[in-house]
Structures are given as structure tokens and as C-alpha cells.
Design a protein around this motif. Sequence first.
Motif, PDB file in Angstrom:
ATOM      1  N   VAL A 149      87.315  31.092  24.177  1.00 54.69           N
ATOM      2  CA  VAL A 149      87.271  31.364  25.600  1.00 54.69           C
ATOM      3  C   VAL A 149      86.976  32.801  25.952  1.00 54.69           C
ATOM      4  N   LEU A 150      87.043  33.616  24.995  1.00 56.82           N
ATOM      5  CA  LEU A 150      86.715  35.094  25.114  1.00 56.82           C
ATOM      6  C   LEU A 150      85.290  35.211  25.494  1.00 56.82           C
ATOM      7  N   SER A 151      85.246  36.413  26.524  1.00 58.10           N
ATOM      8  CA  SER A 151      84.020  36.742  27.078  1.00 58.10           C
ATOM      9  C   SER A 151      83.023  37.214  25.724  1.00 58.10           C
ATOM     10  N   HIS A 152      81.708  37.322  26.053  1.00 59.28           N
ATOM     11  CA  HIS A 152      80.437  37.506  24.746  1.00 59.28           C
ATOM     12  C   HIS A 152      81.035  39.082  24.289  1.00 59.28           C
ATOM     13  N   GLY A 153      81.496  39.798  25.140  1.00 59.92           N
ATOM     14  CA  GLY A 153      81.626  41.236  24.695  1.00 59.92           C
ATOM     15  C   GLY A 153      82.926  41.456  23.860  1.00 59.92           C
ATOM     16  N   GLN A 154      84.131  40.442  24.232  1.00 60.51           N
ATOM     17  CA  GLN A 154      85.439  40.358  23.583  1.00 60.51           C
ATOM     18  C   GLN A 154      85.204  39.676  22.282  1.00 60.51           C
ATOM     19  N   LYS A 155      84.206  38.770  22.136  1.00 63.45           N
ATOM     20  CA  LYS A 155      84.064  38.015  21.083  1.00 63.45           C
ATOM     21  C   LYS A 155      83.482  39.215  19.808  1.00 63.45           C
ATOM     22  N   GLN A 156      82.496  39.887  20.379  1.00 64.47           N
ATOM     23  CA  GLN A 156      81.873  41.033  19.561  1.00 64.47           C
ATOM     24  C   GLN A 156      83.116  42.055  19.014  1.00 64.47           C
ATOM     25  N   TRP A 157      83.888  42.222  19.787  1.00 68.08           N
ATOM     26  CA  TRP A 157      84.961  43.252  19.652  1.00 68.08           C
ATOM     27  C   TRP A 157      86.002  42.518  18.472  1.00 68.08           C
ATOM     28  N   LEU A 158      86.155  41.413  18.642  1.00 67.99           N
ATOM     29  CA  LEU A 158      87.112  40.792  17.747  1.00 67.99           C
ATOM     30  C   LEU A 158      86.409  40.550  16.447  1.00 67.99           C
ATOM     31  N   GLU A 159      85.116  40.450  16.363  1.00 68.90           N
ATOM     32  CA  GLU A 159      84.346  40.411  15.078  1.00 68.90           C
ATOM     33  C   GLU A 159      84.654  41.729  14.244  1.00 68.90           C
ATOM     34  N   ILE A 160      84.258  43.030  15.232  1.00 71.67           N
ATOM     35  CA  ILE A 160      84.473  44.088  14.666  1.00 71.67           C
ATOM     36  C   ILE A 160      86.170  44.418  14.164  1.00 71.67           C
ATOM     37  N   GLY A 161      87.036  43.875  14.853  1.00 76.59           N
ATOM     38  CA  GLY A 161      88.287  43.739  14.566  1.00 76.59           C
ATOM     39  C   GLY A 161      88.440  43.081  13.276  1.00 76.59           C
ATOM     40  N   MET A 162      87.991  42.217  13.099  1.00 82.75           N
ATOM     41  CA  MET A 162      88.320  41.070  11.499  1.00 82.75           C
ATOM     42  C   MET A 162      87.714  41.989  10.541  1.00 82.75           C
ATOM     43  N   LEU A 163      86.401  42.729  10.787  1.00 85.72           N
ATOM     44  CA  LEU A 163      85.939  43.546   9.571  1.00 85.72           C
ATOM     45  C   LEU A 163      86.980  44.759   9.638  1.00 85.72           C
ATOM     46  N   LEU A 164      87.393  45.515  10.673  1.00 85.15           N
ATOM     47  CA  LEU A 164      88.610  46.403  10.516  1.00 85.15           C
ATOM     48  C   LEU A 164      89.832  45.933   9.761  1.00 85.15           C
ATOM     49  N   MET A 165      90.397  44.945   9.900  1.00 84.05           N
ATOM     50  CA  MET A 165      91.325  44.328   9.146  1.00 84.05           C
ATOM     51  C   MET A 165      91.139  44.535   7.673  1.00 84.05           C
ATOM     52  N   GLN A 166      89.993  44.936   7.275  1.00 81.88           N
ATOM     53  CA  GLN A 166      89.698  45.174   5.591  1.00 81.88           C
ATOM     54  C   GLN A 166      89.466  46.579   5.513  1.00 81.88           C
ATOM     55  N   ASN A 167      89.880  47.338   6.409  1.00 80.90           N
ATOM     56  CA  ASN A 167      89.972  48.642   6.173  1.00 80.90           C
ATOM     57  C   ASN A 167      88.776  49.203   5.630  1.00 80.90           C
ATOM     58  N   PRO A 168      87.461  49.003   5.876  1.00 74.36           N
ATOM     59  CA  PRO A 168      86.308  49.406   5.234  1.00 74.36           C
ATOM     60  C   PRO A 168      86.137  51.082   5.437  1.00 74.36           C
ATOM     61  N   GLU A 169      85.551  51.370   4.365  1.00 77.62           N
ATOM     62  CA  GLU A 169      84.991  52.955   4.677  1.00 77.62           C
ATOM     63  C   GLU A 169      83.681  53.157   5.468  1.00 77.62           C
ATOM     64  N   LEU A 170      82.977  52.103   5.511  1.00 80.92           N
ATOM     65  CA  LEU A 170      81.844  51.951   6.122  1.00 80.92           C
ATOM     66  C   LEU A 170      81.505  50.853   6.699  1.00 80.92           C
ATOM     67  N   LEU A 171      81.222  50.812   8.085  1.00 79.21           N
ATOM     68  CA  LEU A 171      81.013  49.740   8.994  1.00 79.21           C
ATOM     69  C   LEU A 171      79.463  49.794   9.522  1.00 79.21           C
TER      70      LEU A 171
END
Length: 248
Positions: A149-171
Motif C-alpha cells: 500500500v506504499l506509494s511508488h516512491g516509498q516502495k523505491q525507498w524501501l528497496e534502497i533500505g533493503m540494500l542498506l540493511m546489508q551495509n554495502p560499500e557500493l550501491l
Amino acid sequence: MSTEKDFLLYIEGLGVSFDGFKAVDGFNFYLNTNTVHVIIGPNGAGKTTVLDLICGKTKATDGSVKFKGSEIRGLKEHEIVRAGIGRKFQNPSIYENLTVLENLEISHPKGRGVFGCLVFQRTPDVVERIQSVAKDIGLQDRLDTEAGVLSHGQKQWLEIGMLLMQNPELLMLDEPVAGMSVREREETAQLIRKISKERSVIVIEHDMEFVKEIADRVTVMHLGKILAEGSMEHVQHDPKVIEVYIGH
């Protein structure tokens, strides 16, 4: 003279051919730490293919890709993720029937894989990491909201957050603001600038105003090759770039 050890990502002579067609040809790319480097160019220039080659989704036929001084060309996709590279594709791939919190939780390195899922516990450090990432992506008040039910933008941010959970050095982000509202684009620019204080970010984007907001350095591609490189100010006044890209 700069060497591979001076850069987080060091790419020389990267290329791939599909049935004799060179989709990427002689691509050289040098990425500093804590930098936002944007790749622009017309459709079919080879931008997404470059990300596919870096993350191992497509196997290169030529060249070298070194991350933190080590060769990663030839590694499997999951090995490249473990090395510290996270990739976001154009369309958000989130679990729409799970909450924001659950999406972030299953992205934690301890929760990945079959064995990880079996023994994974929501320990205080995991909760702290989830709350920290949720705050970074502006979803701290939506942790119990179903992702669908998130907006399109919020879904994009959530996916970025899912990547940040892994603490990558390059995104690596492929067209992160496509389909977003003006306000969401502004907030995404702020998010990327914040992210780049602790890691490097490669962005593929068509929105020139957005590129101006975020880019430390810009590479322009055309027909699989690099056409120009430098600051946004430099490349947007380059006659070759104006002719093949900005002018159209």
C-alpha cells in the motif's frame, strides 16, 4: 599516477558482445569512495548492461573489474553481493504482502539463506539496524504498514533500505526516480546525498535536473562507449554530448 588501489571500483577495458554486437566496448571507469557517480546517455547506450557486468548478472567477454583492489569479474552474483556491492533494478522488488519492518528484517545478512532463516532472531542489534535504516529512508512511521500500500516512491525507498540493511560499500541504482512525483524526486536526491556520506553510489538516470542535484561526477555513454566524463557542468556543455544526447 593513480592505481587500482586508489579507487573503490576500478574498471579497465570492460566489454561484452551479444552475437557479434558489442553492447559495451572498452569501458574504463574509476570510482572514488563516498562519491555519487551518475551514468547518463540515450536509450541503448549500454548503461544498464554496465551495471549487469559489475554485479555479475551478465558475464563480460573482455576487461577487468576490481573492487577494493580485488578482481571480481567471474565471481557469482551472490559472491559480489557479499563482497559489498548492492544493486537496485528499475522496478522495485519488494515483498508487497509483508510489512516495511519485515521487508527490512529479511534483508538483514543474518536472515539470508535457508539456515539463516531458521536460526534468525530479532535481536536488539537487528531492531536497532532496522530502525536506523527506516529513519534514513523516511519510513520510520510506516514500519507496520504492508509494503503493497506504499506509494511508488516509498516502495523505491524501501528497496534502497533493503540494500542498506546489508551495509554495502557500493550501491548501484538504476533509474531510481522514474515515475516519482516532484516531491519524491527531491526527497530521493536528499536520500542519495545522505547515503553517499558513508558509501559510494552509481546511479543511472535520465532526469537531468535530478542528476544536477546528486552527481559528483558524470559519465556519458553512447553506443557502448564512453563519450564524455567529468562534472555535470563540463559534460552538459560538451558539443558531442549536446549532439547525441542533450540536444535530443
